[in-house]
Scaffold this active site. Structure first.
Site, PDB file in Angstrom:
ATOM      1  N   LEU A 135       0.817  -1.217   0.000  1.00 48.75           N
ATOM      2  CA  LEU A 135       0.000   0.000   0.000  1.00 48.75           C
ATOM      3  C   LEU A 135       0.846   1.260   0.000  1.00 48.75           C
ATOM      4  CD1 LEU A 135      -2.744  -1.044   2.601  1.00 48.75           C
ATOM      5  CD2 LEU A 135      -2.918  -1.070   0.107  1.00 48.75           C
ATOM      6  N   GLY A 136       2.043   1.175   0.565  1.00 47.95           N
ATOM      7  CA  GLY A 136       2.907   2.347   0.612  1.00 47.95           C
ATOM      8  C   GLY A 136       4.248   2.016   1.229  1.00 47.95           C
ATOM      9  N   GLY A 158       7.836   3.950   3.091  1.00 48.63           N
ATOM     10  CA  GLY A 158       8.434   5.131   3.691  1.00 48.63           C
ATOM     11  C   GLY A 158       9.910   4.917   3.937  1.00 48.63           C
ATOM     12  N   LYS A 161       2.036  -3.126   8.914  1.00 49.29           N
ATOM     13  CA  LYS A 161       3.190  -2.243   8.773  1.00 49.29           C
ATOM     14  C   LYS A 161       4.447  -2.994   9.207  1.00 49.29           C
ATOM     15  CE  LYS A 161       4.868   2.356  10.135  1.00 49.29           C
ATOM     16  NZ  LYS A 161       4.524   3.584  10.888  1.00 49.29           N
ATOM     17  N   ASP A 188       4.035  14.858  14.509  1.00 40.93           N
ATOM     18  CA  ASP A 188       4.148  14.858  13.046  1.00 40.93           C
ATOM     19  C   ASP A 188       2.775  14.997  12.400  1.00 40.93           C
ATOM     20  OD1 ASP A 188       5.591  14.880  10.702  1.00 40.93           O
ATOM     21  OD2 ASP A 188       5.693  12.697  10.513  1.00 40.93           O
TER      22      ASP A 188
END
Length: 448
Positions: free
Chosen positions: A13-14, A16, A36, A126
């Site tokens: 999905l992504g 980093g 994650k 953040d």
């Protein structure tokens, strides 16, 4: 790959700097989840510590606007431990690209979430659009607690290498000096996000230009100014932010030249007009679109002079037919040599695209619009003008080498609608760049 004996990992999905998020299927409960993983644990031990801290913090929080944790653990990956965190699967997009129904209500939900976080003695550190999910089910969810702090001191903001935690564009001034992140730092970041989403400009509310300030509901200007105050002690709590963001707006009083004031609800020249309302923004573009449609079914050209033929005609001989003609007459060999017929077939869709984009951007042009969308409108208008100019000079839409023809009512009406469309966009853009009318809330003193 199966994780924990129950989660079937399916697609990424992504990614980093220190982790990846994958979609997975929980076979035990037959539901979709997000997992994650933290990569590079061996090279970056701090990443593993942050990950463990995120899992612990999220597990301690229970709020509708905070992502829910289902499970956590570690698997063996090439002889190295690979920590993972199983979270609820969210459908939607981040606030970088997704647009909620109300930026103000979205801000109130985020303030609620931050109030819950701060009550648990946690600082997110953040808050930014990329960490805010606008879900398709209507929820607003605050994500990524990887650098949050849950200790009592809440003082550590800079790493041992001197690199500050957080995203510089949304960090509070005190964080740049190495001071400890506090709940006030999160409030500052949320204030910057709201200012950006309401005006298209990023920065403290006190630094907004007149046009950008006009895009902010008047009763929220003082709140956003406090939220983005340089001094942490001057900022409100997240709970207070949530209350004020949901507070009903007082009816404004328009300050007239000479110091007079028009009462709310007054009709006539003194009435308060909300130029940014949807109806006002759509009125002119809607009328122009109707004019284009009318011109499309009026005869575009006449044979041997305007006295021949009736004014109205079918689409084949109307303006629509005149512009669509090259699309039907063009042949493959025309593109091999790129003759006038080929260029006419290419420029016609570009003209329609340019005019459609100009109308859409005219309707969406509001005070405080960023430079990029403003320039987009001028680029769309330039595209339409360039296409029409080329056609008029090289291959007019009424062109027929065998029959003497000349433009008639429909074509001239189309050109008039084009000029009015471009003129309306320029008018709105110039108007939005002017300082806004002064609005005073009841009970506040007039400025001198």
């Amino acid at each position: 790959m199966t994780v924990g004996g129950r989660y079937q990992v399916q697609r990424v999905l992504g990614r980093g700097g220190f982790g990846e998020v994958w979609e997975a299927l929980d076979h035990n409960l037959n539901r979709r989840v997000a997992i994650k993983f933290i990569t590079g644990v061996a090279q970056y031990p701090e990443a593993a510590r942050r990950f463990a801290r995120e899992a612990r913090i999220l597990a301690s929080l229970n709020h509708g606007s905070i992502v829910t944790v289902h499970d956590a653990g570690t698997i063996d990956h090439g002889g190295l431990p690979l920590p993972y965190l199983v979270m609820e699967m969210l459908h939607g997009g981040t606030w970088e690209t997704a647009w909620p129904d109300s930026a103000v209500e979205t801000g109130a939900r985020l303030a609620d979430a931050l109030a819950h976080v701060h009550a648990a003695n946690v600082v997110h550190r953040d808050v930014k659009p990329a960490n805010i999910m606008i879900c398709t089910d209507g929820r607003t969810v605050l994500m990524d607690f990887g650098i949050a702090r849950d200790d009592n001191s809440l003082t550590r903001t800079v790493t041992t290498t001197g690199k500050a935690f957080g995203t510089p564009a949304y960090m509070a001034p005190e964080q740049f000096g190495g001071a400890g992140a506090t709940p006030a730092s999160d409030v500052y970041a949320l204030g910057l996000v709201l200012v950006e989403k309401l005006t298209g400009q990023r920065g403290p509310a006190a630094q907004l230009t007149g046009a950008a300030r006009a895009a902010v509901p008047g009763h929220l200007v003082p709140l956003l100014t406090r939220m983005t105050s340089h001094l942490p002690q001057d900022r409100p709590s997240a709970a207070e932010c949530a209350r004020q963001l949901r507070a009903p707006a007082a009816k404004p009083t328009l300050v007239l030249p000479g110091g007079g004031a028009a009462a709310p609800g007054l009709s006539g020249a003194g009435a308060v007009v909300r130029s940014g309302s949807l109806r006002a923004r759509l009125a002119a573009p809607g009328a122009l679109l109707a004019l284009f449609l009318v011109s499309g079914f009026i005869r575009a050209y006449s044979y041997g002079g305007p006295h021949n033929g009736s004014l109205w005609s079918g689409p084949v001989r109307g303006t629509i037919g005149a512009f669509a003609g090259p699309l039907f007459r063009v042949r493959g060999q025309d593109f091999s040599t790129w003759d006038a017929q080929a260029w006419a077939a290419v420029t016609t869709p570009l003209v329609i695209l340019g005019l459609g984009a100009t109308l859409a951007l005219t309707a969406g042009l509001v005070p405080g619009a960023g430079t990029l969308p403003r320039l987009g409108g001028y680029a769309a208008a330039a595209l339409a003008v360039a296409g029409l100019s080329w056609q008029a000079a090289n291959y007019p839409p009424w062109y027929d080498p065998h029959v003497p023809m000349e433009p008639s009512t429909g074509m001239w009406l189309f050109y008039l609608a084009t000029a009015l469309t471009i003129g309306e966009y320029i008018r709105r853009d110039v108007r939005n760049q002017r300082p806004a009318a002064q609005v005073r809330l009841p009970g506040t003193p007039a400025s001198r």
